[in-house]
Design an enzyme around this catalytic site. Structure first.
Site, PDB file in Angstrom:
ATOM      1  N   GLU A 138      12.085  74.872  40.367  1.00  0.00           N
ATOM      2  CA  GLU A 138      12.097  76.335  40.261  1.00  0.00           C
ATOM      3  C   GLU A 138      10.645  76.782  40.361  1.00  0.00           C
ATOM      4  O   GLU A 138       9.822  76.450  39.494  1.00  0.00           O
ATOM      5  CB  GLU A 138      12.693  76.782  38.926  1.00  0.00           C
ATOM      6  CG  GLU A 138      12.681  78.286  38.746  1.00  0.00           C
ATOM      7  CD  GLU A 138      13.054  78.708  37.340  1.00  0.00           C
ATOM      8  OE1 GLU A 138      13.334  79.903  37.134  1.00  0.00           O
ATOM      9  OE2 GLU A 138      13.049  77.850  36.431  1.00  0.00           O
ATOM     10  N   CYS A 172       7.776  84.771  36.343  1.00  0.00           N
ATOM     11  CA  CYS A 172       8.218  84.877  37.733  1.00  0.00           C
ATOM     12  C   CYS A 172       9.050  86.126  37.962  1.00  0.00           C
ATOM     13  O   CYS A 172       9.143  86.616  39.097  1.00  0.00           O
ATOM     14  CB  CYS A 172       9.007  83.634  38.129  1.00  0.00           C
ATOM     15  SG  CYS A 172      10.448  83.307  37.101  1.00  0.00           S
TER      16      CYS A 172
END
Length: 224
Positions: A138, A172
């Site tokens: 990720e 993020c």
């Protein structure tokens, strides 16, 4: 519950050609879990829980900026009954992560962090002889918000400020790009400027602080 369901008895697959096939899931072996500092508990424990529930043992490498939170989490796992030999905490800098992903006998890697490091791990695993080692990665996102002409100005400003500057923007999911319609852009931009001017920087333990410090001098230098 999901682990018990997925990793239970073999499931017979339909075989129209007459053969009999079964699908069975099981642990692979030793998993390396490398987690980031911006979610030092949630992602750290999430990676471990998934790997352990699937029947693997884990070598856990937290971010070098947040080893104490990881250490306390491991203690909680052990207090809950997890055998000490199935989870090992290996704090340190990026060199530790590189050494772990280079080990010949690891069965998989779970990584959350930068795209650059994910590519390095991918190349390291691809260079290994033997079975393919899975990489669950990720990496950094680019979160955008699209605004139409019917959107309420105050709501857009509140949402944009919260998303962009919550946690000092160090996640993020933080807003990076705001797409505005030409008809209302000037008004929204002026409102955003005013809202940004009103933000209070300071000690994050102070209830009046809106934005605390970034994680370290390296992050500060990048922003400057």
């Amino acid at each position: 519950v999901e682990a018990e369901t997925k990793f239970g008895d073999p499931v017979r697959l339909p075989g129209p050609a007459g053969e009999t096939n079964h699908l069975e899931l099981k642990g692979r072996g030793v998993f390396v879990c490398i987690s980031p500092w911006n979610f030092p508990l949630a992602i750290f424990t999430g990676q471990l829980a998934a790997a352990l529930a699937a029947g693997n043992t884990v070598l856990a490498k937290p971010a070098e900026q947040s080893p104490l939170i990881a250490s306390e989490a491991v203690k909680l796992y052990q207090e809950a009954g997890l055998p000490t030999e199935v989870l090992h905490l290996l704090p340190g800098d990026g060199g530790i992560g590189a050494a772990l992903t280079s080990l010949p006998d690891i069965a998989g890697v779970a990584f959350t962090g930068s795209t650059e490091v994910a590519r390095l791990i991918n190349r390291t695993l691809a260079a290994k002889d033997g079975p393919i080692v899975p990489l669950i990665a990720e990496t950094g996102g680019l979160n955008g918000m699209f605004v139409d002409t019917l959107a309420l100005t105050e709501q857009v400003i509140d949402d944009a400020i919260l998303s962009a500057f919550g946690s000092a923007g160090q996640r993020c999911s933080a807003l990076r790009v705001l797409f505005l319609p030409e008809d209302t852009a000037d008004k929204l931009i002026e409102g955003l400027k005013g809202a940004m001017d009103a933000l209070a920087l300071g000690d994050p333990s102070d209830a009046f602080t809106d934005i605390g410090p970034v994680i370290d001098a390296e992050a500060q230098a990048m922003l400057e």
